[in-house]
Scaffold this motif. Structure first.
Motif, short mmCIF file in Angstrom:
data_model
loop_
_atom_site.label_atom_id
_atom_site.label_comp_id
_atom_site.label_asym_id
_atom_site.label_seq_id
_atom_site.Cartn_x
_atom_site.Cartn_y
_atom_site.Cartn_z
N TRP A 192 20.60 8.98 3.72
CA TRP A 192 19.20 9.42 3.79
C TRP A 192 18.76 9.68 2.36
O TRP A 192 19.33 10.57 1.70
CB TRP A 192 19.09 10.69 4.65
CG TRP A 192 17.70 11.16 4.89
CD1 TRP A 192 16.86 10.75 5.88
CD2 TRP A 192 16.97 12.13 4.13
NE1 TRP A 192 15.65 11.41 5.79
CE2 TRP A 192 15.70 12.26 4.72
CE3 TRP A 192 17.28 12.90 3.00
CZ2 TRP A 192 14.72 13.13 4.22
CZ3 TRP A 192 16.30 13.76 2.50
CH2 TRP A 192 15.04 13.87 3.12
N ASN A 193 17.80 8.91 1.87
CA ASN A 193 17.41 8.95 0.46
C ASN A 193 18.63 8.92 -0.46
O ASN A 193 18.69 9.62 -1.47
CB ASN A 193 16.56 10.19 0.16
CG ASN A 193 15.16 10.08 0.76
OD1 ASN A 193 14.73 8.99 1.14
ND2 ASN A 193 14.46 11.19 0.84
N GLY A 194 19.60 8.11 -0.07
CA GLY A 194 20.77 7.91 -0.92
C GLY A 194 21.92 8.87 -0.71
O GLY A 194 23.00 8.68 -1.27
N MET A 245 9.72 12.24 7.86
CA MET A 245 8.56 12.15 6.96
C MET A 245 8.95 11.97 5.50
O MET A 245 8.28 11.26 4.78
CB MET A 245 7.70 13.39 7.09
CG MET A 245 6.89 13.45 8.35
SD MET A 245 5.71 12.07 8.48
CE MET A 245 4.62 12.74 9.72
N TYR A 246 10.02 12.63 5.06
CA TYR A 246 10.31 12.63 3.63
C TYR A 246 11.31 11.55 3.25
O TYR A 246 12.27 11.77 2.50
CB TYR A 246 10.75 14.03 3.18
CG TYR A 246 9.61 15.00 3.39
CD1 TYR A 246 8.45 14.90 2.63
CD2 TYR A 246 9.67 15.97 4.39
CE1 TYR A 246 7.37 15.74 2.85
CE2 TYR A 246 8.60 16.83 4.61
CZ TYR A 246 7.45 16.70 3.84
OH TYR A 246 6.38 17.53 4.06
N THR A 247 11.09 10.39 3.80
CA THR A 247 11.86 9.21 3.38
C THR A 247 10.93 8.02 3.55
O THR A 247 9.97 8.08 4.33
CB THR A 247 13.14 9.02 4.23
OG1 THR A 247 13.83 7.88 3.74
CG2 THR A 247 12.82 8.80 5.70
N ASN A 248 11.22 6.95 2.83
CA ASN A 248 10.37 5.77 2.93
C ASN A 248 10.98 4.70 3.82
O ASN A 248 10.52 3.57 3.82
CB ASN A 248 10.09 5.20 1.53
CG ASN A 248 9.11 6.07 0.78
OD1 ASN A 248 8.30 6.78 1.39
ND2 ASN A 248 9.18 6.03 -0.54
N THR A 249 11.99 5.05 4.57
CA THR A 249 12.60 4.04 5.43
C THR A 249 12.25 4.26 6.90
O THR A 249 12.00 5.37 7.33
CB THR A 249 14.14 4.02 5.33
OG1 THR A 249 14.60 5.35 5.36
CG2 THR A 249 14.62 3.33 4.09
N MET A 305 0.85 -1.20 0.00
CA MET A 305 0.00 0.00 0.00
C MET A 305 0.88 1.25 0.00
O MET A 305 1.93 1.26 0.65
CB MET A 305 -0.90 0.00 1.23
CG MET A 305 -1.98 -1.06 1.14
SD MET A 305 -3.14 -0.96 2.50
CE MET A 305 -2.23 -1.70 3.82
N HIS A 306 0.44 2.27 -0.71
CA HIS A 306 1.27 3.46 -0.78
C HIS A 306 1.06 4.35 0.43
O HIS A 306 -0.06 4.59 0.85
CB HIS A 306 0.97 4.24 -2.06
CG HIS A 306 1.48 3.53 -3.28
ND1 HIS A 306 2.82 3.23 -3.43
CD2 HIS A 306 0.86 3.04 -4.36
CE1 HIS A 306 2.97 2.57 -4.56
NE2 HIS A 306 1.80 2.43 -5.16
N PRO A 307 2.16 4.86 1.00
CA PRO A 307 2.01 5.75 2.15
C PRO A 307 1.28 7.04 1.72
O PRO A 307 1.48 7.52 0.60
CB PRO A 307 3.46 6.05 2.57
CG PRO A 307 4.31 5.70 1.39
CD PRO A 307 3.56 4.67 0.62
N SER A 308 0.40 7.54 2.59
CA SER A 308 -0.36 8.72 2.20
C SER A 308 -0.01 9.89 3.11
O SER A 308 -0.52 10.01 4.22
CB SER A 308 -1.86 8.42 2.31
OG SER A 308 -2.14 7.89 3.59
#
Ligand SMILES: *[C@@H]1O[C@H](CO)[C@@H](O)[C@H](O)[C@H]1NC(C)=O
Ligand SMILES: *[C@@H]1O[C@H](CO)[C@@H](O)[C@H](O)[C@H]1NC(C)=O
Ligand SMILES: *[C@@H]1O[C@H](CO)[C@@H](O)[C@H](O)[C@H]1NC(C)=O
Ligand SMILES: *[C@@H]1O[C@H](CO)[C@@H](O)[C@H](O)[C@H]1NC(C)=O
Length: 391
Positions: free
Chosen positions: A359-361, A208-212, A95-98
């Motif tokens: 962090w995001n690469g 918040m602005y990362t998916n990990t 599911m995509h994070p919202s």
């Protein structure tokens, strides 16, 4: 099979001598040689290279080449519980994070009682109403609050015994209460000795602005790592997947939900990872359950380090506790400028694993929070807070 192989090796060593004495006729030793090669291939196939005795015969390079050349070893057949668990977890993860402008970070305080740094946290939260929520699990004594952000934020709690599953139960209780609010998108576990290292906006954007999820997880082959593993965890948890990590996590909502959905792995750790196991062995679920669970089920979704700094450099059983005289602008600057995570194994010859904090690469400072600070450091920290958070 391993036994047979060792016999085979011995045969191979005495082979030239036997041949010299012409005990074996030519066709016979060709058959023996061919059988040995076949036996070796079977062994290498059944025992994967990393823990196979067969591998030491050749260089590790030769071994890798061999394992590439062989078809992959057959997968273990999953148990009913495992299949059920995997499909549920896979579905939740797909599911995509919202994120929305209402998205909040839930700060989960796990404490026996008083929160000595409430004033500091009050400073940290001020002006950011609507972007965070606070939950307190006070296991021994209801704290007296000074900050409006903490008043009436206690959840129903239960006793917590250090190193026992009740610690994990308290973490789950905090997560489930915080999950009731659909706006909570990221969850941070903190103790009474934790302090913020950054201002609120920095922390909010970082998480918040990362998916990990920032869940600590590393492989420690030593006695305080894999040495705590029990084979009772088979078949679902294999020794090669057993991981260690600090308890202090931050977690995306999806990850918090899969922790709620899990009973299979939780039960394994509850029953077979506890202090005073067989042969006087100790295992602590709060250091192994989540690091192992996420390593197995979503390894790419976790950062493998904790954003809560702690100083183990004294090499004692407990980490360094900062006193009043330790807290200086220099100390805070030192901690906030670290950009590499460090893990030390517990083997006799300790291995130090150093990795950049990505962090995001991109390499970034690793830490948002720090422990363990003694209550006497509060005044110093209050004075320094506006300074060190503006570094
Ligand atoms: C996180 O995942 C979402 C949905 O899969 C994606 O749209 C977004 O770009 C990702 N964010 C980052 C920072 O990778
Ligand atoms: C964390 O470690 C796992 C291996 O256990 C690896 O697959 C994953 O890529 C690592 N995560 C990051 C963000 O490097
Ligand atoms: C800060 O780091 C420097 C350089 O590593 C070190 O010499 C110094 O002792 C540290 N100071 C404190 C207060 O930790
Ligand atoms: C805090 O920062 C201000 C302005 O940069 C500076 O004047 C002051 O000396 C700093 N205080 C400490 C304790 O470092």
């Amino acid at each position: 099979m391993a036994q047979m192989w060792r016999l085979g090796m011995k045969d191979m060593q005495i082979l030239p001598a036997s041949r010299h004495r012409s005990n074996l006729k030519k066709p016979t030793w060709i058959i023996v040689l061919v059988s040995l090669v076949i036996l070796f291939l079977i062994c290498a196939y059944v025992y994967p290279p990393q823990n196979s005795t067969a591998c030491y015969v050749f260089s590790s390079h030769g071994c890798k080449a061999l394992s590439n050349w062989l078809p992959p070893a057959p997968m273990r057949e999953l148990t009913d519980d495992e299949i059920a668990s995997h499909v549920v977890i896979r579905d939740i993860l797909s599911m995509h994070p919202s994120l929305s402008e209402n998205s909040k970070i839930a700060f989960l305080f796990l404490t026996p009682g008083a929160l000595p740094f409430e004033k500091l946290w009050d400073n940290f939260f001020q002006g950011h109403e609507g972007r965070f929520s606070v939950y307190v699990h006070a296991s021994k004594q209801k704290p007296v609050h000074f900050s409006r952000y903490f008043i009436n934020r206690e959840i129903r709690s239960d006793k917590v015994v250090w190193g026992k599953i009740s610690m994990v139960d308290a973490e789950r209780r905090l997560l489930s209460n915080a999950l009731k609010d659909p706006d909570n998108q990221h969850f941070v576990l903190l103790s009474d000795s934790c302090i913020p290292l950054r201002d609120f906006d920095y922390v909010y954007n970082y998480l918040m602005y990362t998916n990990t999820s920032f869940i600590d997880s590393f492989e420690d082959p030593g006695p305080h790592g894999s040495g705590r593993y029990s084979e009772h965890m088979l078949p679902e948890v294999e020794k090669k997947d057993f991981r260690k990590g600090a308890q202090w996590f931050t977690m995306k909502r999806q990850h918090a939900v899969i922790v709620m959905a899990d009973s299979l792995y939780y039960t394994k750790f509850r029953d077979y990872c506890k202090p005073g196991m067989e042969y006087g062995r100790n295992c602590y679920s709060d250091e192994h359950y989540l690091p192992t669970f996420f390593h197995m089920l979503d390894p790419a979704g976790i950062a493998n380090w904790s954003v809560t700094h702690v100083d183990w450099s004294e090499g004692k059983w407990h980490p360094k506790s900062y006193r009043k005289q330790d807290v200086s602008y220099e100390l805070m600057r030192n901690i906030t400028s670290i950009t590499e995570s460090l893990h030390v194994t517990s083997e006799e010859v300790k291995e130090i694993q150093i990795r950049p904090c990505l962090w995001n690469g991109n390499q970034r400072p690793c830490y948002l929070f720090a422990r363990k600070f003694l209550p006497e450091t509060l005044d110093n920290l209050m004075l320094l807070f506006p300074n060190y958070t503006s570094i």
